[in-house]
Design an enzyme around this catalytic site. Sequence first.
Site, short mmCIF file in Angstrom:
data_model
loop_
_atom_site.label_atom_id
_atom_site.label_comp_id
_atom_site.label_asym_id
_atom_site.label_seq_id
_atom_site.Cartn_x
_atom_site.Cartn_y
_atom_site.Cartn_z
N LEU A 79 1.19 -1.35 0.24
CA LEU A 79 -0.21 -0.01 -0.24
C LEU A 79 0.90 1.19 0.39
O LEU A 79 1.63 1.44 0.68
CB LEU A 79 -0.47 0.02 1.71
CG LEU A 79 -1.98 -0.53 1.09
CD1 LEU A 79 -2.48 -0.85 2.67
CD2 LEU A 79 -2.90 -0.84 0.58
N LYS A 104 -5.21 -1.18 10.27
CA LYS A 104 -3.81 -1.51 9.45
C LYS A 104 -3.27 -2.12 10.65
O LYS A 104 -2.54 -1.23 11.87
CB LYS A 104 -3.28 -0.94 9.26
CG LYS A 104 -2.05 -1.02 8.43
CD LYS A 104 -1.10 0.06 7.37
CE LYS A 104 -0.08 -0.77 6.06
NZ LYS A 104 0.94 -1.69 7.63
N LYS A 123 -9.73 2.04 1.72
CA LYS A 123 -10.32 1.53 -0.47
C LYS A 123 -11.26 2.09 -0.66
O LYS A 123 -12.33 1.57 0.10
CB LYS A 123 -10.03 0.34 -0.27
CG LYS A 123 -8.83 -0.70 0.77
CD LYS A 123 -9.05 -2.29 0.77
CE LYS A 123 -7.53 -2.88 2.41
NZ LYS A 123 -8.03 -3.56 2.70
S1 IVH Z 1 -4.54 -4.28 2.42
C1 IVH Z 1 -3.77 -4.10 -2.58
N1 IVH Z 1 -6.00 -3.69 4.26
O1 IVH Z 1 -0.37 -3.76 4.85
C2 IVH Z 1 -3.62 -3.87 -0.91
N2 IVH Z 1 -3.23 -4.25 3.64
O2 IVH Z 1 1.30 -2.18 3.25
C3 IVH Z 1 -3.03 -4.99 -0.08
N3 IVH Z 1 -2.30 -4.33 6.27
O3 IVH Z 1 1.82 -6.25 3.24
C4 IVH Z 1 -3.38 -4.44 1.26
N4 IVH Z 1 -3.87 -4.08 7.54
O4 IVH Z 1 0.24 -6.96 6.04
C5 IVH Z 1 -4.69 -4.38 3.59
N5 IVH Z 1 -6.85 -4.17 6.76
C6 IVH Z 1 -5.27 -4.33 5.55
C7 IVH Z 1 -4.28 -4.13 5.97
C8 IVH Z 1 -2.90 -4.38 5.51
C9 IVH Z 1 -2.29 -4.81 7.60
C10 IVH Z 1 -0.77 -4.63 6.13
C11 IVH Z 1 -0.52 -5.68 4.57
C12 IVH Z 1 0.13 -5.34 3.58
C13 IVH Z 1 0.69 -4.51 3.97
C14 IVH Z 1 0.46 -3.51 3.22
#
Ligand code: IVH
Length: 679
Positions: free
Chosen positions: A91, A123, A298
């Site tokens: 992200l 997050k 998102k």
């Molecule tokens: S979405 C395409 N949602 O953040 C988007 N990521 O920098 C994919 N993470 O490796 C990720 N909480 O480990 C998403 N609610 C959340 C999240 C999350 C933690 C972490 C995940 C990922 C990193 C992305």
Amino acid sequence: MMQCDFSASLPDGQARAAWLRSELNRHGHAYYVLDNPSIPDAEYDKLFSELQALEAAHPALITVDSPTHRVGGPPLPQFAQVTHSVPMLSLNNGFEEGDILAFDRRVKDGLQADQVNYAIDLKFDGLAINLRYENGVFVQAATRGDGATGEDVTANIRTIRSIPLRLRGTKVPTLIDVRGEVLMFKSDFSTLNARQRELGQKEFANPRNAAAGSLRQLDSRITAQRTLRFFSYGIGALEGSDLPESHSALLDWYADLGLPVCNERTVVKGADGLLHYFRNIGQSRMQLPYEIDGVVYKVNRFVEQKTLGFVSRAPRFALAHKFPAEEALTTVQDIEVQVGRTGAITPVARLAPVFVGGVTVTNATLHNEDEVARKDIRIGDTVIVRRAGDVIPEVVSFVPEQRPSDARKFLMPVSCPVCGSPIVKLEEEAIARCSGGWIKCPAQRKGGVMHFASRRALDIEGLGEQLIEQLVDKHAITTAADLYKLGFTSLAALERMANKSAQNVLDALEKSKATTLARFIYGLGIRHVGESTAKALAHHFGNLDALLVANEEQLLAVADVGPVVAHSIRQFFLDPLNVELVAQLRAAGLHWIEGPQRAPEIKPHSGKTFVLTGTLPTLTRDAAVEMIEAAGAKVAGSVSKKTSYVVAGEDAGSKLLKAQELGVAIIDEAGLLQLLRES
Ligand code: IVH
């Protein structure tokens, strides 16, 4: 009664095993995913043992989704590689309001829309994982790795109780890659570290490291002993089912499939909605049972996500809004000491200003002399400073490679930097103190008045630190009683004090006169008398005069009071200056409702001590404390041999371990209610 006939023929056994599996899965879902147990633990254990025995007697009955397969298996030589069928991306991050407004602008431009709906997730500070289900059965789990290829951690993931081994409901796809985060709750982290300490093994630095260390175990039996959790937040491959139309609908579907999703998720409109949520969660994040390092925004509708697409390895439709860093590097310019209300001398590191956890920090406590020595912090060192939430900034450790050759050790001064009285250190205490007392030491006077005015004592609004400093420095007050002699002119003459504020302070002082005996006792600042002891004293003696003359033996009859506390209270009221202070405060008009002295023996549980740990299914902590105190018992913060009962709820931590170790009676909420009801 449960049926336990293992000699049953295979077809009978098959039906029974299928029934047991579905029952165990149902109760497991209620317990681990919904946080709402549907049967007592003992009943669950019975069903579990029955299935285990049945499977042992008839190995042909074992299925891959059996709940008995969560205990871990033999160690692997290494993790196999897994290629993700849809890459696991990262992200983009935003930190400031401007970053969020710019994100929203880009999204609106990209979609040619005036306003966009966003789904918000937390997050989670853990590790991203892909879970693959085929025809509803969990078949494989992989780490994110480099996004294209990860490691096969199936055996470890199987041990996580909240991850279903079989999806529930009617809308189960033929294939689905569920994405989410594996993490460790804060309470499980402290329990784990307590155990590591006991075993003489290395402690983990934070829950994230502990989760990572537990998941990257080649021996899944070790993972099985660590309590890990999972929250779903994304999707990879999907076959045999339509993709819901939005992210929020996807997570609702996940919940229906029995997958854990976080309850803090929501949908908001536009940048205002995002920022509003961010501010709120920023304030409440400390109360969450797990650590988060921000929130993730998102674009909610998948068609819109698709329109926006990706730039390099991150989506244009999503943004991680991160909290400011909680740890930072800086240098120790000096180590000075501060004098507290009771004369306690605290070494404080004066730091080169550094932005950490959302504020600029220039001072950090080093607690006491022993702590400085233990951490070996020296003047000139480069140090890691930590500030979590509202907690006072702390020096975590120094960076050895960056220690200058002229780094100086801290030396405890021999006399108080404020009043010059000798500093003494009692043998049984870790803390050094100024021996001047509040008569001689202005720092102690300020501390005493500040404590008296504080929220949990007399709660005098608007009477802050700077105001009290000025009043003491100008000799306008010596003790808390002098506060009530202040007039409008003397207050309004102070620096940064408008007429309106002066009047507000006078009003607050007037209002504070109607108080409670417990607040008054606490406000006196008697050493070792915290809020709960003050409450116990007020409750026991009912009126102030009885407390003033109570001898140590009488004080020892109070539930919360041991010999050290009894001695301290008696000494306090033997000092004529303190008696005078109390008299002056009463003469100033402080009042409360006095009761007769209560006989403690009418209380069914007086003398007993309870310790609460974990989250109880229905009672809040405050409600439980109130009920226990009403029964005459007290609630303590830590477990000792003297503890009568430990009341354990969900996610009970190290206190539960301690209770088991010491053989203290452990009860749950139902047990507590029964105990109180019986009496
Ligand atoms: S979405 C395409 N949602 O953040 C988007 N990521 O920098 C994919 N993470 O490796 C990720 N909480 O480990 C998403 N609610 C959340 C999240 C999350 C933690 C972490 C995940 C990922 C990193 C992305």
